[in-house]
Design a protein around this motif. Structure first.
Motif: not given
Length: 550
Positions: A34-48
């Motif tokens: 994640v190199r840009d504050p505007a990036h859309a980010v997904l964490e699959p199977s995110c747990g905690e």
């Protein structure tokens, strides 16, 4: 639920493949992807949601943060914990494979669930395999959950996106991951791996690697041609990671195990296997599985039992006894086979070629009285007592090994069972293959190659299947022929060291003839190969002990 919640104990988390990620690992992957504050980010199977926490912790992130978690209570707890520290994120309490509505992202980061194939079954497996198939990746029934998860995660990337995942180290070595390895090379312009000297997850036996896949492609253009490999001691070492080395992996999804080598070892290994001095075992001949009886206790007989049963010579075949302990030398001779038989080992296979003798019919009836004919392999063939035939192989190749696979000349012309493989040498190579290849294959390049193409098995054993044996690096026919006199001269000493159980001492003799005197490798390169072989062997044995022989 967060770690420590009494309603979500370790057994329940393990059942769904949930292992909480150490903060240094999550921080490293989040910073890389994640190199840009505007990036859309997904964490699959995110747990905690440790990855989303790390992204939000930096402050100023304005792009959407999304998590997916199949465990509803964990999803709710994660969303609540994010909100409590002022991180705006959306958590879906769903099966990642059940929906395709999560959108496209600049980065996907996370730690996919690790559920072994034995427990990864039913509808969950079917959905996972369908998801991988949408990307053109076919997964076998032996695939653990992370394999489909990796592919499905990539499908949620925008063009040019980054995939940063914590994956089991079996990504490098298991056959079922071949499609995943090829997918990554084909669909990303850059692929990197971070390897660890020590285990990263406290109390978890599985080794992990970090996948750094950049530049996701959907246009069918060329993917990555090489990889960037980095190595650190432990998770804390990620903060000091600076150097990487370039490596060109083999194509067609072949194993990445060679990526575990040191820079010096990998350089020396590549120099040898890419030269004219070395080739693969398939150049010499075809490696096949042995005969499968369905009941070795019934079909394999000692000479004394053959005599006691009164069987005719046409009722039995000459057999290399089950197992491979007797195949650790350079050749199986008729005299050796007689000695094994005199010691009570099974050197005959019950297999009437045509009409069984009266004594053989009596023995067949005794087998039916014991329900041998109901064993699976027996009941699916007609007649049940006639084992499918294989002609004697030229060489035997041991496939379950505490040290390294051994090639042994079959001078006794014995048949073999599936406890060893048979190598059928090609026309024009049979004489040199029978006489010299078992000696020539005892060199440091081949020993290290076996650690990279084979796989660790229960108790730290090294297992090599026929298609893995096909790509085992061995001396090329021309190299063997040019050094035939030298190999013949050291053969007695090599055989003596093998009888004494001194494999590496035997290898030193062959190395001198094939690698040093021919200038195939320098002393320095050879030392690097030997260090890496020792390290990989120790790693395999340690993993076997840690896994309790599973």
């Amino acid at each position: 639920m967060l770690p420590g919640d009494p309603k979500d104990d370790a057994a329940l988390r393990k059942a769904r493949g949930a292992f909480f990620t150490p903060a240094p690992v999550a921080r490293f992957l989040a910073d890389w992807a994640v190199r840009d504050p505007a990036h859309a980010v997904l964490e699959p199977s995110c747990g905690e949601a440790v990855f989303l926490h790390e992204i939000g912790r930096r402050g100023g992130h304005v792009g959407p943060l999304v998590g997916v978690e199949i465990h509803a209570d964990s999803a709710a707890a994660s969303e609540r914990s994010l909100r409590e520290v002022g991180i705006d994120a959306t958590i879906y309490a769903r099966d990642f494979f059940s929906h395709n509505e999560f959108g496209a992202y600049d980065a996907v980061v996370g730690n996919p669930p690790y559920v072994r194939y034995q427990d990864f079954a039913g509808e969950s497996r079917a959905r996972a395999r369908e998801a991988a198939l949408r990307a053109g990746v076919t997964l076998s029934n032996l695939a653990s959950s992370w394999a489909a998860f990796t592919v499905h995660s990539a499908l949620h990337l925008k063009p040019g996106g980054r995939l940063g995942l914590v994956l089991p180290a079996e990504l490098l070595s298991v056959n079922y991951a071949a499609g995943v390895r090829q997918f990554l090379m084909d669909h990303f312009t850059s692929v990197g791996l971070v390897l660890f000297d020590e285990r990263v997850f406290p109390g978890v036996l599985e080794e992990v690697v970090l996948l750094l896949a950049d530049g996701y492609r959907t246009d069918g253009g060329a993917g990555a041609t090489h990889m960037e490999l980095s190595q650190v001691r432990d998770a804390e070492g990620l903060a000091r990671l600076t150097a990487s080395r370039r490596w060109t992996p083999p194509g067609n999804g072949a194993k990445w195990s060679a990526g575990l080598l040191s820079s010096a070892g990998l350089s020396a290994f590549d120099a040898a296997v890419r030269s004219d001095a070395f080739t693969v075992l398939e150049t010499w001949g075809d490696t096949t599985l042995g005969m499968v009886t369905g009941s070795n206790r019934f079909f394999t007989l000692s000479p004394a039992k053959v005599e006691a049963l009164g069987l005719a010579p046409s009722d039995v075949l000459t057999l290399s006894p089950p197992g491979s302990r007797h195949l650790r030398g350079l050749g199986l001779t008729a005299a050796t086979l007689r000695a094994l038989g005199d010691a009570g080992q099974a050197t005959s296979l019950f297999r009437p070629a045509h009409e069984p003798s009266p004594a053989a019919w009596h023995y067949i009836q005794s087998g039916e009285d014991l329900d041998v004919h109901h064993a699976y392999k027996c009941r699916v063939r007609t007649p049940w007592w006639r084992v499918p035939y294989l002609r004697p192989a030229d060489l035997f190749l041991t496939y379950m090994n505490a040290d390294t696979p051994r090639l042994t000349s079959n001078r006794a012309r014995a048949h073999h069972l599936n406890s060893v493989h048979g190598v059928y040498l090609r026309d024009g190579l049979r004489t040199d293959g029978m006489n010299l290849l078992p000696v020539a294959a005892l060199n440091s390049v081949t020993l290290l190659g076996a650690e990279t193409v084979g796989r660790a098995y229960g108790g730290g054993m090294l297992k090599i299947e026929p298609r893995e044996a096909d790509v085992l690096p061995v001396p090329a026919p021309d190299l063997v022929r040019r050094n035939a006199d030298g190999l013949r001269q050291v053969r007695p000493a090599v055989a003596a060291r093998l009888r004494e159980g001194r494999l590496l001492a035997a290898v030193e003799l062959v190395d001198e003839v094939l690698l040093l005197e021919t200038s195939t490798l320098t002393e320095r390169q050879l030392r690097a190969l030997r260090r890496d072989h020792s390290a990989l062997t120790a790693r395999r044995i340690a993993r076997g002990k840690a896994n309790g022989g599973r």
